[in-house]
Design a protein around this motif. Structure first.
Motif, mmCIF file in Angstrom:
data_model
loop_
_atom_site.group_PDB
_atom_site.id
_atom_site.type_symbol
_atom_site.label_atom_id
_atom_site.label_comp_id
_atom_site.label_asym_id
_atom_site.label_seq_id
_atom_site.Cartn_x
_atom_site.Cartn_y
_atom_site.Cartn_z
ATOM 1 N N ARG A 1 0.827 -1.220 0.000
ATOM 2 C CA ARG A 1 0.000 0.000 0.000
ATOM 3 C C ARG A 1 0.853 1.258 0.000
ATOM 4 O O ARG A 1 0.352 2.332 -0.314
ATOM 5 C CB ARG A 1 -0.938 -0.002 1.212
ATOM 6 C CG ARG A 1 -2.167 -0.851 1.042
ATOM 7 C CD ARG A 1 -3.220 -0.491 2.071
ATOM 8 N NE ARG A 1 -2.790 -0.773 3.415
ATOM 9 C CZ ARG A 1 -3.056 -1.889 4.076
ATOM 10 N NH1 ARG A 1 -3.764 -2.841 3.485
ATOM 11 N NH2 ARG A 1 -2.639 -2.080 5.301
ATOM 12 N N GLY A 2 2.112 1.155 0.392
ATOM 13 C CA GLY A 2 2.966 2.331 0.467
ATOM 14 C C GLY A 2 2.605 3.268 1.585
ATOM 15 O O GLY A 2 2.822 4.482 1.483
ATOM 16 N N SER A 3 2.061 2.731 2.686
ATOM 17 C CA SER A 3 1.611 3.573 3.800
ATOM 18 C C SER A 3 2.621 3.609 4.939
ATOM 19 O O SER A 3 2.259 3.870 6.075
ATOM 20 C CB SER A 3 0.269 3.050 4.332
ATOM 21 O OG SER A 3 0.375 1.696 4.749
ATOM 22 N N ILE A 4 3.891 3.345 4.646
ATOM 23 C CA ILE A 4 4.922 3.305 5.672
ATOM 24 C C ILE A 4 5.683 4.622 5.665
ATOM 25 O O ILE A 4 6.029 5.150 4.605
ATOM 26 C CB ILE A 4 5.887 2.127 5.434
ATOM 27 C CG1 ILE A 4 5.104 0.821 5.331
ATOM 28 C CG2 ILE A 4 6.905 2.022 6.536
ATOM 29 C CD1 ILE A 4 5.942 -0.362 4.945
ATOM 30 N N ASP A 5 5.946 5.144 6.852
ATOM 31 C CA ASP A 5 6.640 6.419 6.990
ATOM 32 C C ASP A 5 8.150 6.254 7.142
ATOM 33 O O ASP A 5 8.830 7.192 7.523
ATOM 34 C CB ASP A 5 6.102 7.185 8.202
ATOM 35 C CG ASP A 5 4.639 7.542 8.033
ATOM 36 O OD1 ASP A 5 4.191 7.553 6.887
ATOM 37 O OD2 ASP A 5 3.966 7.778 9.049
ATOM 38 N N MET A 6 8.667 5.055 6.885
ATOM 39 C CA MET A 6 10.099 4.790 7.000
ATOM 40 C C MET A 6 10.597 4.181 5.694
ATOM 41 O O MET A 6 9.823 3.611 4.933
ATOM 42 C CB MET A 6 10.377 3.808 8.156
ATOM 43 C CG MET A 6 9.941 4.303 9.517
ATOM 44 S SD MET A 6 10.130 3.012 10.764
ATOM 45 C CE MET A 6 11.896 2.749 10.713
ATOM 46 N N THR A 7 11.875 4.304 5.461
ATOM 47 C CA THR A 7 12.458 3.643 4.300
ATOM 48 C C THR A 7 12.589 2.153 4.587
ATOM 49 O O THR A 7 12.623 1.715 5.745
ATOM 50 C CB THR A 7 13.838 4.224 3.978
ATOM 51 O OG1 THR A 7 14.740 3.941 5.058
ATOM 52 C CG2 THR A 7 13.753 5.729 3.759
ATOM 53 N N PHE A 8 12.676 1.362 3.534
ATOM 54 C CA PHE A 8 12.817 -0.080 3.705
ATOM 55 C C PHE A 8 14.129 -0.431 4.410
ATOM 56 O O PHE A 8 14.179 -1.375 5.198
ATOM 57 C CB PHE A 8 12.748 -0.770 2.340
ATOM 58 C CG PHE A 8 11.437 -0.575 1.639
ATOM 59 C CD1 PHE A 8 10.242 -0.555 2.349
ATOM 60 C CD2 PHE A 8 11.385 -0.396 0.271
ATOM 61 C CE1 PHE A 8 9.032 -0.375 1.709
ATOM 62 C CE2 PHE A 8 10.180 -0.219 -0.385
ATOM 63 C CZ PHE A 8 9.007 -0.203 0.343
ATOM 64 N N ASP A 9 15.183 0.333 4.134
ATOM 65 C CA ASP A 9 16.457 0.083 4.812
ATOM 66 C C ASP A 9 16.346 0.345 6.306
ATOM 67 O O ASP A 9 16.921 -0.389 7.114
ATOM 68 C CB ASP A 9 17.555 0.967 4.210
ATOM 69 C CG ASP A 9 18.004 0.470 2.840
ATOM 70 O OD1 ASP A 9 17.878 -0.751 2.595
ATOM 71 O OD2 ASP A 9 18.478 1.283 2.031
ATOM 72 N N ASP A 10 15.610 1.386 6.692
ATOM 73 C CA ASP A 10 15.433 1.672 8.115
ATOM 74 C C ASP A 10 14.655 0.552 8.800
ATOM 75 O O ASP A 10 14.979 0.150 9.927
ATOM 76 C CB ASP A 10 14.702 3.003 8.300
ATOM 77 C CG ASP A 10 15.576 4.188 7.919
ATOM 78 O OD1 ASP A 10 16.805 4.005 7.870
ATOM 79 O OD2 ASP A 10 15.032 5.273 7.656
#
Length: 670
Positions: A456-465
């Motif tokens: 959904r792209g509803s994450i407020d962090m990068t994937f690496d974080d």
């Protein structure tokens, strides 16, 4: 019935009476011409601001779609008014949104406005929380908690639920609560009881082999925590195991997805030649010949199984493609009617004994599926690989016991689909702290690209974080807790959202953490040696894909063969982590990158193949079918998935003692 009429002596309501002293409403007092002038001035200000927004976009290198320019500018003007942004601030936010979404076109399109609005809302929320750190932004979960009369400060924390945060610092744990709309937005520890935390039994043995305690395989279920004679304790857990990585290609940051048709052709041709050399070197078979030539006598040929169409392989659509040297790459139809049993799939390299009387169809009398164990064309590793082995072994503890290894194996996803708390991984590490294995092998996906929140792209962090805080941070606490004796091997997956989407796949780059000597990243696929136990790993679900493409015939006596063992046998007999060709849909196979990474010369002692199919641990024999040929055995393991939906999955606990027959293992559910 008559119509009711108001009597003449009843006065109308007071609100309808207009007296000289009562003023008109403001909108009625304004002159219509002045009202139109005010609207015109507002529209001029709006046009001026829209022109300024357009100019700022052009200055930053963006253009507006001519067909959608008016609609885009109108929405951008609304964003500036609602969020009190200047045109330059708006374009700066768009630049951040453009980079985060990895957009390739510099044209600002109307289709991206909804996502841009969500981005602006998140920026405003983060700014408010940063100014007032103790501010709590209520969500639907808070409402559910209040309606259910749950205590926000409950003191009874269940291990594995979001309340268990002892392994993360506050700086690490806070953002994880803000990664999902289903999680709390504040920095306080959540008391949300998830479906994963509500399970009744934490660790249950699902399946075991060579286990001294317990009943028959798959029938004995008990809590492993209460087992006093656990086989892991029979190997000294505090003794550090040796570790040697076999090969490091492809390397992190490599250039990929530039393969050509020539690269694929050369990789397949080399596979056929390698099998030809091994079969001839065994002394059991003569030099292969061209299978397309008409001959009344029996011949021997080596080639790759192909399908004459795009459908599923069947008895009528089997082709054999030999090498360029023998048949110029031409195919011949393969007839298997004389065979009582067989198991083949597209891409399989086989030896065929038979005759071709017409030149159009090779009638097989025997199929050789496996390369003899004692005839390997490339027993010795390349010089670069040998140096890497010597360098790694020299840095390990020489006092480590050989051919004895205790290991816990788990495959992702490592978090449930309803959150990104990584509760199953937390419980797995808690279990590993009690058992203290010499090695912990974790196979991806770690940040699953198929997770609902990620899609959904509803994450407020990068994937690496997310990877470093949710995975590597927990592992760092684990190795620090157990000391220098603990070792962890990470194997990526093509489903990892924070890693290269290519197969073969380079390992994770975790060097800045300074824990390389304890946390090691392996390529996918990859092999390593721990206490001289050879282990192979591949996170692509090759078992499931082979199962969908394989065609087989059972013996005439009607006794079916073990399907899981047969699929694992194909991997070992082909000496390839991915023998299927053409690859399954969605597999980014790049045969120009490092085709040698897919091949292994020696039969490993342990082969780990995570799959969505049912978990298993099986000892698969290889060779020994011909008199005088040695037999090798390999422990093939599918640990299952550590998380399944909103609940827990399975992992494997293995104790290797010299040979596969003397090893013991259990599949444990959480």
């Amino acid at each position: 019935m008559g119509i009711a009429v108001r009597p003449s002596h009843i006065s109308p309501p007071a609100r309808y009476i207009r007296t000289p002293t009562a003023p008109f409403p403001p909108n009625l007092c304004v002159n219509p011409r002045e009202r139109n002038c005010e609207r015109a001035r507002g529209r001029e200000r709006e046009r001026a601001m829209e022109e300024e927004i357009k100019a700022m976009f052009n200055e930053s290198g963006f253009t507006l779609d001519e067909a959608e320019e008016e609609e885009v500018l109108r929405k951008c003007f609304t964003f500036c008014i609602n969020y009190k942004l200047s045109p330059s601030d708006l374009v700066s936010s768009w630049d951040v949104y453009y980079l985060n979404r990895l957009l390739t076109e510099s044209t600002v399109q109307n289709a991206e406005m909804d996502g841009f609005l969500l981005h602006l809302q998140n920026e405003v929320k983060e700014a408010v929380i940063k100014e007032e750190p103790n501010l709590h932004v209520y969500s639907s979960k808070d409402v559910d908690m209040i309606l259910n009369n749950e205590d926000e400060y409950s003191k009874e924390d269940d291990i594995g639920t979001p309340t268990h945060r002892s392994n993360l610092s506050p700086e690490q744990s806070d953002p994880m609560h803000q990664t999902s709309g289903k999680a709390y937005s504040s920095g306080k520890a959540s008391t949300l009881i998830t479906p994963f935390g509500q399970r009744t039994e934490k660790f249950v043995v699902r399946f075991s082999i060579n286990r001294q305690s317990g009943g028959e395989n798959g029938k004995m279920e008990h809590d492993v925590e209460s087992s006093e004679d656990d086989f892991i304790k029979k190997v000294q857990p505090h003794k550090r195991c040796s570790l040697a990585i076999n090969g490091t290609k492809p390397e992190p940051g490599c250039r990929f997805m530039y393969d050509r048709t020539e690269d694929r052709f050369n990789a397949l041709e080399n596979r056929i030649k390698r099998h030809e050399s091994a079969l001839v070197a065994s002394g059991l078979y003569e030099e292969p010949v061209d299978p397309t030539l008409a001959s009344q006598k029996s011949i021997f040929s080596v080639g790759m199984i192909c399908c004459d169409g795009e459908g599923h392989l069947n008895d009528k659509s089997i082709l054999l493609q030999s090498s360029v040297e023998h048949s110029s790459g031409q195919c011949v139809r393969l007839d298997l009617q004389r065979l009582g049993q067989f198991s083949i799939f597209p891409g399989q390299i086989v030896g065929v004994e038979g005759n071709n009387p017409s030149g159009h169809c090779l009638i097989a009398s025997k199929i050789i599926e496996s390369v003899p164990v004692n005839a390997l064309a490339d027993v010795f590793p390349p010089p670069a690989k040998k140096q890497a082995l010597e360098q790694e072994i020299a840095s390990t503890d020489p006092a480590s016991s050989s051919q004895e290894l205790s290991v816990i194996i788990a495959a992702g996803p490592f978090t449930t689909t309803d959150n990104l708390f990584f509760e199953p991984l937390t419980e797995l590490l808690a279990y590993a702290r009690r058992k203290m294995p010499q090695l912990l092998v974790l196979l991806g996906p770690f940040v699953d690209a198929e997770h609902p929140e990620v899609r959904r792209g509803s994450i407020d962090m990068t994937f690496d974080d997310i990877f470093h805080q949710g995975i590597v941070g927990k592992l760092q606490d684990y190795v620090e807790y157990l000391g220098d004796a603990a070792r962890v091997v990470l194997v990526p997956s093509i489903r990892d959202a924070n890693h290269d989407f290519v197969f073969p796949q380079p390992g994770f780059d975790i060097l800045p953490l300074g824990i390389k000597h304890q946390i090691t990243s392996l390529t996918n696929p990859g092999t390593f040696e721990a206490n001289e136990v050879k282990v192979g790993c591949c996170t692509v679900d090759v078992l499931k894909q082979l199962s969908g493409e394989e065609t087989s015939r059972n013996p005439k006596d009607g006794i079916p063969s073990d399907r899981m063992s047969r699929l694992a046998y194909h991997i070992l007999s082909q000496r390839s982590f991915y023998p299927l060709f053409p690859p399954a849909e969605g597999i980014p196979l790049d045969l120009s990158l490092a085709p040698e990474a897919l091949h292994f010369s020696l039969v490993p002692n342990v082969l780990i193949l995570p799959s969505d199919m049912k978990y298993f641990v099986k000892v698969v024999p290889l060779g020994g079918r011909i008199e005088g040929e040695p037999q090798a055995k390999c422990i093939c393991i599918n640990p299952g998935r550590l998380a399944k939906g909103e609940g827990g999955g399975t992992f494997v606990e293995l104790n290797y003692r010299g040979t596969p027959d003397s090893a013991s293992a259990s599949v444990i559910g959480i």
